[in-house]
Design an enzyme around this catalytic site. Structure first.
Site, PDB file in Angstrom:
ATOM      1  N   ARG A 169     -53.215 -65.989  67.443  1.00 44.84           N
ATOM      2  CA  ARG A 169     -54.307 -66.560  68.252  1.00 44.84           C
ATOM      3  C   ARG A 169     -54.000 -68.020  68.531  1.00 44.84           C
ATOM      4  NH1 ARG A 169     -59.791 -63.545  66.233  1.00 44.84           N
ATOM      5  NH2 ARG A 169     -58.711 -63.017  64.322  1.00 44.84           N
ATOM      6  N   TYR A 189     -57.926 -52.330  73.180  1.00 46.36           N
ATOM      7  CA  TYR A 189     -58.980 -53.217  72.674  1.00 46.36           C
ATOM      8  C   TYR A 189     -60.116 -53.344  73.697  1.00 46.36           C
ATOM      9  CZ  TYR A 189     -61.052 -57.471  70.632  1.00 46.36           C
ATOM     10  OH  TYR A 189     -61.909 -58.399  70.081  1.00 46.36           O
ATOM     11  N   GLY A 241     -57.730 -58.067  57.438  1.00 46.82           N
ATOM     12  CA  GLY A 241     -58.493 -59.004  56.609  1.00 46.82           C
ATOM     13  C   GLY A 241     -57.794 -59.268  55.287  1.00 46.82           C
TER      14      GLY A 241
HETATM   15  N1  LIG Z   1     -62.385 -64.114  66.605  1.00 51.48           N
HETATM   16  C1  LIG Z   1     -62.709 -64.043  67.872  1.00 51.48           C
HETATM   17  O1  LIG Z   1     -62.465 -65.004  68.618  1.00 51.48           O
HETATM   18  C2  LIG Z   1     -63.399 -62.823  68.413  1.00 51.48           C
HETATM   19  C3  LIG Z   1     -63.715 -62.819  69.780  1.00 51.48           C
HETATM   20  C4  LIG Z   1     -64.342 -61.690  70.302  1.00 51.48           C
HETATM   21  C5  LIG Z   1     -64.703 -60.639  69.486  1.00 51.48           C
HETATM   22  N2  LIG Z   1     -64.384 -60.676  68.160  1.00 51.48           N
HETATM   23  C6  LIG Z   1     -64.757 -59.506  67.355  1.00 51.48           C
HETATM   24  O2  LIG Z   1     -65.278 -59.893  66.102  1.00 51.48           O
HETATM   25  C7  LIG Z   1     -64.859 -58.965  65.094  1.00 51.48           C
HETATM   26  C8  LIG Z   1     -64.173 -59.711  63.951  1.00 51.48           C
HETATM   27  O3  LIG Z   1     -63.061 -60.412  64.465  1.00 51.48           O
HETATM   28  P1  LIG Z   1     -62.187 -61.394  63.562  1.00 51.48           P
HETATM   29  O4  LIG Z   1     -61.717 -62.468  64.443  1.00 51.48           O
HETATM   30  O5  LIG Z   1     -62.929 -61.718  62.339  1.00 51.48           O
HETATM   31  O6  LIG Z   1     -60.938 -60.453  63.273  1.00 51.48           O
HETATM   32  P2  LIG Z   1     -60.252 -60.081  61.873  1.00 51.48           P
HETATM   33  O7  LIG Z   1     -59.054 -59.283  62.208  1.00 51.48           O
HETATM   34  O8  LIG Z   1     -60.069 -61.302  61.051  1.00 51.48           O
HETATM   35  O9  LIG Z   1     -61.358 -59.180  61.190  1.00 51.48           O
HETATM   36  C9  LIG Z   1     -61.489 -57.804  61.420  1.00 51.48           C
HETATM   37  C10 LIG Z   1     -61.735 -57.132  60.080  1.00 51.48           C
HETATM   38  O10 LIG Z   1     -61.921 -55.735  60.303  1.00 51.48           O
HETATM   39  C11 LIG Z   1     -61.144 -55.021  59.329  1.00 51.48           C
HETATM   40  N3  LIG Z   1     -60.794 -53.722  59.905  1.00 51.48           N
HETATM   41  C12 LIG Z   1     -59.999 -53.478  60.974  1.00 51.48           C
HETATM   42  N4  LIG Z   1     -59.904 -52.160  61.190  1.00 51.48           N
HETATM   43  C13 LIG Z   1     -60.665 -51.560  60.245  1.00 51.48           C
HETATM   44  C14 LIG Z   1     -60.958 -50.215  59.931  1.00 51.48           C
HETATM   45  N5  LIG Z   1     -60.481 -49.195  60.661  1.00 51.48           N
HETATM   46  N6  LIG Z   1     -61.771 -49.952  58.874  1.00 51.48           N
HETATM   47  C15 LIG Z   1     -62.278 -50.961  58.124  1.00 51.48           C
HETATM   48  N7  LIG Z   1     -62.027 -52.264  58.360  1.00 51.48           N
HETATM   49  C16 LIG Z   1     -61.223 -52.554  59.417  1.00 51.48           C
HETATM   50  C17 LIG Z   1     -59.932 -55.892  59.089  1.00 51.48           C
HETATM   51  O11 LIG Z   1     -59.283 -55.604  57.878  1.00 51.48           O
HETATM   52  C18 LIG Z   1     -60.547 -57.283  59.131  1.00 51.48           C
HETATM   53  O12 LIG Z   1     -60.990 -57.686  57.859  1.00 51.48           O
HETATM   54  C19 LIG Z   1     -63.935 -57.952  65.758  1.00 51.48           C
HETATM   55  O13 LIG Z   1     -64.672 -56.793  66.038  1.00 51.48           O
HETATM   56  C20 LIG Z   1     -63.540 -58.642  67.047  1.00 51.48           C
HETATM   57  O14 LIG Z   1     -63.298 -57.713  68.069  1.00 51.48           O
HETATM   58  C21 LIG Z   1     -63.728 -61.739  67.609  1.00 51.48           C
END
Ligand SMILES: NC(=O)c1ccc[n+]([C@@H]2O[C@H](COP(=O)([O-])OP(=O)(O)OC[C@H]3O[C@@H](n4cnc5c(N)ncnc54)[C@H](O)[C@@H]3O)[C@@H](O)[C@H]2O)c1
Length: 320
Positions: A192, A151, A43
């Site tokens: 992505r 994952y 993030g």
């Molecule tokens: N974007 C999509 O299309 C999508 C699809 C399916 C599921 N998801 C799920 O939604 C959630 C958010 O996805 P996103 O697309 O915003 O991804 P992203 O990578 O932008 O956001 C994930 C956030 O989690 C934080 N993070 C990761 N590991 C961490 C840890 N150990 N401790 C604290 N913070 C941590 C990262 O710094 C980041 O800010 C995820 O769990 C992902 O699996 C997203």
């Protein structure tokens, strides 16, 4: 010292990421005080910069694989996990730890506060599916030992933990299975498909298509997802899901690439590369359950969402 004006405290783990930052915005608008917990693994502080002075918003840099303790929490959202293959394969063991231990620690926090917790699961729990479109009662076809397993299996284990906390401790858990989502605040370097294609098209360089480009995906715009997440969070305690949240309109990657080339007016061409290991051939949600239980379905047409995302990346690229 910030003064918190509101009594409803929501925790957004992963709140500085793509989806989390939009969720923080929306919760603040809904009158919550929001504590964003993020270790900035994938993030950006830039995604929440505009909230840092808000009296109803706080940010803590913390790794969710380490336990946490906070009081008076009304609602927890667990989004903390790297989400794109580039990021989650970088350190696969850490991805599993985040998906499993992170969820466990947040469930413990929900237990301590006896509050609901919403788990951001994924369509990846269906793996390379034999059932199409995917319904929530399909158990999936996941390779447990492949390069995506950290994952996919991490998220499956997280769902199982949520349900065990629900059954053993009565914690109200809400599982949403998110399908491909796109929009502003996506990281441009995370591989992505939507962000890749848009940034390549804007730079006039070839768009990277893996395989023959005939594999399908469905793409939902971020605002639709956030609306679905909030509706799910408001369901009665006994409703756990899982519920699919995604846009059932299905496109081949080639069609998506061509749409983006047209919308960006780009001279780029398509460049074909070998298929990625375990990359699913088809992906489309059955959203009957979300329609029935949440009265939810996507409203934003793909062209409209892509236009907004293109504007975001144009601004971002012009600032570099
Ligand atoms: N974007 C999509 O299309 C999508 C699809 C399916 C599921 N998801 C799920 O939604 C959630 C958010 O996805 P996103 O697309 O915003 O991804 P992203 O990578 O932008 O956001 C994930 C956030 O989690 C934080 N993070 C990761 N590991 C961490 C840890 N150990 N401790 C604290 N913070 C941590 C990262 O710094 C980041 O800010 C995820 O769990 C992902 O699996 C997203």
């Amino acid at each position: 010292m910030k003064q918190v004006m509101n009594t409803k405290k929501a925790i957004v783990a992963g709140g500085a990421g793509f989806i989390g930052s939009h969720l923080c915005d929306r919760l603040i608008k809904e009158g919550y005080s929001v504590l964003c917990i993020d270790n900035l693994y994938t993030g950006y502080i830039g995604n929440i910069q505009h909230l840092l002075d808000n009296t109803n918003f706080s940010y803590v840099r913390h790794d969710v694989t380490d336990p946490m303790s906070y009081d008076n929490v009304s609602l927890i959202f667990n989004l903390a996990c790297p989400a794109s293959p580039v990021h989650y394969q970088k350190d696969a063991i850490y991805t599993t730890k985040t998906a499993v231990l992170g969820t466990l620690n947040l469930l413990e926090l929900a237990k301590a506060n006896h509050c609901p917790i919403l788990q951001a699961s994924t369509s990846e729990v269906y793996g390379d599916p034999f059932v199409h479109p995917q319904t929530e009662n399909y158990y999936g076809n996941v390779n447990p030992i492949g390069i995506r397993s950290c994952y996919d299996e991490g998220k499956r284990c997280a769902e199982s933990l949520c349900m065990d906390y629900h059954r053993q401790y009565g914690i109200p858990v809400k599982i949403v299975r998110i399908f491909n989502t796109y929009g502003p605040n996506m990281a441009e370097d995370d591989g992505r498909v939507v962000s890749n294609f848009i940034t390549q098209a804007l730079q006039g360089i070839p768009l990277t298509v893996y395989g023959d480009g005939m594999q399908t995906r469905s793409f939902q715009y971020i605002d639709d997802l956030i609306r679905g997440i909030l509706l799910m969070a408001q369901t009665p305690d006994k409703f756990t899901g899982p519920v699919n949240l995604g846009n059932p309109e299905e496109y081949t990657l080639k069609e998506l690439a061509e749409k983006i080339l047209r919308l960006t007016n780009s001279p780029s061409t398509l460049e074909y590369h070998p298929f990625l290991q375990d990359d699913p051939c088809q992906r489309r949600p059955d959203i009957s359950l979300a329609k029935k239980m949440l009265g939810w379905q996507p409203k934003i047409l793909v062209e409209e969402g892509l236009q907004k995302t293109i504007i975001y990346f144009k601004n971002k690229i012009s600032k570099v």
